[in-house]
Design a protein around this motif. Structure first.
Motif, short mmCIF file in Angstrom:
data_model
loop_
_atom_site.label_atom_id
_atom_site.label_comp_id
_atom_site.label_asym_id
_atom_site.label_seq_id
_atom_site.Cartn_x
_atom_site.Cartn_y
_atom_site.Cartn_z
N GLU A 26 0.80 -1.21 0.00
CA GLU A 26 0.00 0.00 0.00
C GLU A 26 0.84 1.27 0.00
O GLU A 26 0.33 2.34 -0.22
N THR A 27 2.15 1.18 0.32
CA THR A 27 2.98 2.36 0.39
C THR A 27 4.21 2.18 -0.47
O THR A 27 4.69 1.07 -0.65
N TYR A 324 -5.60 6.95 -6.42
CA TYR A 324 -5.13 7.65 -5.23
C TYR A 324 -3.67 8.07 -5.43
O TYR A 324 -2.92 7.49 -6.21
N GLU A 325 -3.28 9.12 -4.70
CA GLU A 325 -1.92 9.67 -4.76
C GLU A 325 -1.28 9.58 -3.38
O GLU A 325 -1.91 9.89 -2.37
N TRP A 326 -0.01 9.17 -3.35
CA TRP A 326 0.73 9.07 -2.09
C TRP A 326 1.21 10.46 -1.68
O TRP A 326 1.86 11.17 -2.45
N TRP A 331 -2.36 7.63 1.58
CA TRP A 331 -2.95 7.72 0.25
C TRP A 331 -4.13 8.69 0.29
O TRP A 331 -5.04 8.55 1.08
#
Length: 437
Positions: A26-27, A324-326, A331
């Motif tokens: 997720e990251t 989505y954008e980190w 997020w």
């Protein structure tokens, strides 16, 4: 035996949260970085830059460039997520690392930072060339600018450049404007015109040129004006990011804290823009900004929620995807108005711009074209500074079955009329023929 089993289960229960965190997709995973140095003094002379990385959670492994124990991978697994080459003098790397190893590292989707200077070795130049950048072939040449130089009592050859020719991109350099010029002393490089993936981040002014400052010019310099790039970046097709600088001093503590006055300007800045420029650029290079992910690709018929195994021509369908954008910590919904989807078979039959609910969900609806075959939903999204998205999902489209056509087609009414009029005429002709004397 039962006690040992219970202890084993308890240990697994304790380790599972740690394992799920360590391998969570997720990251962004750029956390461990190998830093190769010409000598250990660079570690202290560039400490502010290194400390800024460590304060953001990066684990830096400092090694001399000729350390025989250098290795990027073990048992087929990479040990690092990023590589910083602050070793412009290195003619060869230690251990198993070489030019091919660095390129394979980037090909695996990992990030690279290269800083050179006037004494850059052929090895460093070859790495930069493979990344789409060509340093000046004259090893004694430096960037000289008699108009946009940094005012200094010690610099009489105007090789200390004050540049504010930044790329206009908030995602690469951050939303906060860099007010002070960046101080640069180093070598020039140009971009390979064939390579569309490399971008100038910091350019020289139109009055700059590349030459040996200690030798009188006998012929026009090969690199002049705004074609000279001081700092460039590359985002590969696999979303690996590369930073290439013609100056190692650009990252130094001395230039970070130095005041600057650009020639021809009365404004004196107490602190140069180097620290802000390098910090913001490093956030982009290591995917703290501009990193996108797409999840939950869905499609179904209008009025339904279940994804079908196939569609029929002229069906009405709905398509959606979440993007989505980190942000560096979590997020966040990505908001834009230029995301498109293609309904594709050999060529796009449908091209629709997706609408967003401002919370990361992009959706649209359209009618399946009157063509049957194997189609794909394709989302190809490429925007300056952002990681590219390339998504596809295959779905077959069938024609109408024999019992699904309309019983009476409106456009066929003339044919129906012709048939019935023929039958009526034949009936009248028969009556007349039989009963007429």
């Amino acid at each position: 035996m039962a006690m040992k089993l219970s202890i084993f289960v308890a240990l697994i229960a304790l380790l599972l949260p740690l394992l799920s965190t360590a391998f969570s997709p997720e990251t962004p995973t750029d956390r461990r970085i190998l830093v190769l140095l010409d000598d250990q003094s660079i570690k202290s002379s560039h400490s502010i830059f290194f400390k800024s990385l460590q304060s953001r959670g990066y684990d830096l492994d400092f090694r001399l460039a000729d350390d025989p124990k250098i290795t990027l991978q073990r048992y087929g697994q990479y040990l690092y997520d990023g590589l910083i080459l602050f070793s412009p003098h290195a003619k060869r790397f230690g251990g198993s690392l070489d030019l091919a190893g660095v390129l394979e590292f980037v090909d695996s989707g990992r990030d690279l930072v290269i800083a050179a200077n006037g004494a850059a070795s052929d090895l460093v130049r070859d790495i930069a060339t493979e990344c789409g950048v060509d340093f000046d072939v004259d090893s004694a040449a430096m960037v000289i600018d008699h108009t946009s130089y940094a005012v200094s009592k010690t610099d009489g050859d105007h090789t200390l450049i004050a540049s504010d020719e930044f790329i206009q991109s908030d995602v690469i350099l951050g939303s906060e404007k860099i007010k002070a010029p960046v101080i640069f002393r180093g070598i020039a490089h140009s971009l390979n015109p064939v390579n569309s993936l490399v971008l100038k981040v910091l350019s020289a002014s139109p009055s700059a040129y590349s030459a040996n400052p200690e030798v009188k010019l006998s012929s026009p310099p090969s690199m002049t004006g705004s074609s000279i790039s001081l700092v460039s970046v590359v985002q590969a097709r696999n979303n690996a990011r590369i930073l290439i600088s013609g100056s190692l001093d650009l990252f130094s503590d001395r230039l970070f804290g130095s005041g600057v006055q650009k020639a021809g300007s009365e404004t004196i800045f107490e602190k140069s823009g180097n620290e802000q420029f390098v910090t913001e650029l490093s956030k982009w290079v290591f995917h703290e900004r501009g990193h996108l992910k797409a999840v939950s690709i869905q499609h179904h018929k209008v009025g339904e929620v279940v994804e079908p195994a196939m569609y029929r021509i002229k069906d009405d369908l709905e398509f959606s995807v979440e993007i989505y954008e980190w942000s560096g910590k979590s997020w966040e919904p990505y908001v834009s108005d230029d995301v498109q989807v293609q309904f594709y078979m050999m060529s796009p039959y449908v091209l629709k711009t997706l609408s967003t609910n401002q919370k990361g969900l992009y959706s649209t609806s359209f009618k399946v074209p009157d063509v049957y075959g194997v189609f794909q939903f394709k989302v190809e999204y490429h925007r300056l500074g952002y990681t590219g998205l390339s998504l596809s999902k295959q779905i077959p489209v069938r024609p109408f079955r024999h019992n699904e056509y309309e019983r009476f087609i409106t456009t066929a009414f003339p044919y129906y009329g012709g048939s019935f009029s023929m039958m009526a005429g034949f009936f009248v002709f028969t009556i007349v023929y039989l009963y007429n004397k």
